[in-house]
Design an enzyme around this catalytic site. Structure first.
Site, PDB file in Angstrom:
ATOM      1  CD  GLU A  95      -2.497  -0.397  -0.145  1.00 54.17           C
ATOM      2  OE1 GLU A  95      -2.924  -1.891   0.239  1.00 54.17           O
ATOM      3  OE2 GLU A  95      -1.265   0.131  -0.760  1.00 54.17           O
ATOM      4  CB  SER A 142      -0.075  -7.381  -6.572  1.00 56.24           C
ATOM      5  OG  SER A 142      -1.334  -6.707  -7.261  1.00 56.24           O
ATOM      6  CB  SER A 200       2.177  -5.998   3.769  1.00 57.08           C
ATOM      7  OG  SER A 200       2.384  -5.312   3.101  1.00 57.08           O
ATOM      8  NE  ARG A 231       4.951  -3.200   4.230  1.00 54.94           N
ATOM      9  CZ  ARG A 231       6.641  -3.306   4.009  1.00 54.94           C
ATOM     10  NH1 ARG A 231       7.227  -3.266   4.300  1.00 54.94           N
ATOM     11  NH2 ARG A 231       6.454  -4.811   2.653  1.00 54.94           N
TER      12      ARG A 231
END
Length: 425
Positions: free
Chosen positions: A170, A221, A224, A236
């Site tokens: 992702e 939803s 990040s 991240r």
């Protein structure tokens, strides 16, 4: 999504053969010149991001088909192209964001238009069935996909559509898509000079250099947050579960709405100050010692039950008279402000920790959602004293799907070169 079928006269075997021939004819390694040419993979070209709330699909419509390709492509491909490009809505749930269409771009050594399509993840099985009805399973091609749904729906897609299904990371696809689109579209990034001005927030283009450190806050939803040093160097650093899904879920419970668009519309009509408890509700004005003006939210969310003697609960919603005054729109607006204040606060702390002054906000939560962008812009500007700028993107929510399309083209050439030419005419 629409389930109407299209005809498939004599295409089951011949279409597969002709498509394979089309691909092989475009692959060449010249023994005379010693020069390798780019592999052009089989059409159709898709990239898909199946999130927890929305599915985002990008489709490349070729404009430079040769006479031979037109003869060989078959009725199925022609029908798919016409169906996707001639409609703005697909059934009751699918939407093509035609305002975002990128026209006449060069992609993978071909020229065409890039289309952006979305529909609720809850309709994914309907979408798969619609693809079968339109004979997509008769074609031999490959799709690169990302998001949790790339795993959740893999079995159904492979069994029903008979395609090669390739799952992508992702965050990698997010960065790949962001890098490509910001290079392609000089007006992709923008900011608000006066986010609190409802009549004219003064939206301005922002010249963005991806090779200077910044934060990328992806609002889906959940959330990040990435620290980005360059196109190829990022990590991240944190995230939060309080995101777009939280907003929609709470709005459905509090107001009875049933869709994201309905929840945002309600929020745009509401007044959160009728629900939230402000600093002035506690101190009678500003809290001068800590520089807190009276209009700042002191308490956003808690219990809604009047029997519990607490000083929170959507501010003062433990008081029956306050509850009676609050409309569904007010509750939706307060929910939106609660979620965005949380996102803005975490983003600002991360920016200060990483010593960056640019924060890019992306994600499908911000799609057609000027209100949320302006709330975030004001919060970031206010609490950072103007030091940290909130930057937004025109193609919010679609970057991971675009990144899948990039990966599809690189995979066809069996290397990691970026084969997408970002020139535009």
């Amino acid at each position: 999504m629409d389930n109407k079928s299209s005809s498939n006269t004599g295409h089951s075997k011949s279409t597969r053969v002709s498509l394979i021939r089309m691909a092989s004819n475009t692959v060449a390694s010249s023994a005379i010149s010693g020069r390798e040419e780019t592999v052009i993979p089989v059409f159709p070209w898709f990239g898909i991001d199946i999130g927890g709330t929305l599915v985002k699909l990008v489709y490349f419509e070729p404009l430079d088909l040769t006479a031979e390709e037109i003869r060989n492509e078959g009725e199925i491909l022609v029908n798919i192209r016409r169906y996707l490009t001639s409609n703005r809505a697909y059934g009751q749930d699918g939407v093509r964001d035609d305002a975002l269409e990128l026209k006449n771009i060069e992609l993978g050594s071909r020229r065409g238009n890039l289309h952006f399509i979305r529909f609720p993840t809850s309709k994914m099985m309907t979408f798969i069935d619609a693809c079968v009805m339109r004979n997509l399973h008769m074609l031999t091609f490959k799709i690169f996909a990302t998001g949790g749904g790339a795993y959740k729906f893999e079995k159904d897609i492979v069994e029903k559509l008979k395609i090669s299904w390739c799952k992508c990371d992702e965050l990698d696809t997010l960065m790949n898509g962001l890098c490509y689109i910001t290079k392609l579209n000089s007006k992709e990034c923008f900011y608000y000079e006066e986010p609190q001005n409802d009549a004219n927030p003064n939206k301005h283009p922002f010249t963005f250099d991806i090779n200077h450190p910044f934060l990328l806050v992806n609002i889906g939803s959940g959330i990040s947050i990435l620290y980005v040093e360059s196109e190829s160097s990022y990590r991240r650093i944190t995230g939060t579960s309080i995101g777009g899904g939280t907003f929609l879920g709470l709005c459905c419970l509090l107001t009875g709405c049933s869709s994201y668009d309905e929840a945002i519309q309600l929020a745009s009509e509401g007044d959160s100050t009728k629900v939230d408890k402000l600093v002035k509700d506690i101190y009678g004005g500003d809290y001068e010692r800590f520089g807190l003006p009276g209009h700042i939210v002191a308490s956003s969310i808690g219990e809604l039950c009047k029997q519990i003697p607490v000083e929170c609960s959507f501010g003062h919603m433990n008081q029956s008279d306050k509850r009676d005054q609050a409309s569904k729109a007010d509750l939706a607006r307060a929910t939106l402000v609660t979620v965005l204040n949380n996102i803005g606060s975490i983003s600002m702390m991360c920016a200060r920790t990483e010593n960056v002054h640019r924060v890019l906000f992306s994600g499908s939560f911000l799609r057609v959602n000027d209100l949320s962008m302006r709330i975030l812009a004001y919060a970031m500007d206010y609490w950072s004293g103007g030091e940290i700028k909130a930057i937004f993107l025109e193609h919010e929510g679609y970057f991971s799907a675009v990144g899948c399309l990039r990966q599809f083209l690189m995979d066809a050439n069996n290397d990691e070169r970026d084969l997408i030419n970002s020139s535009r005419q």
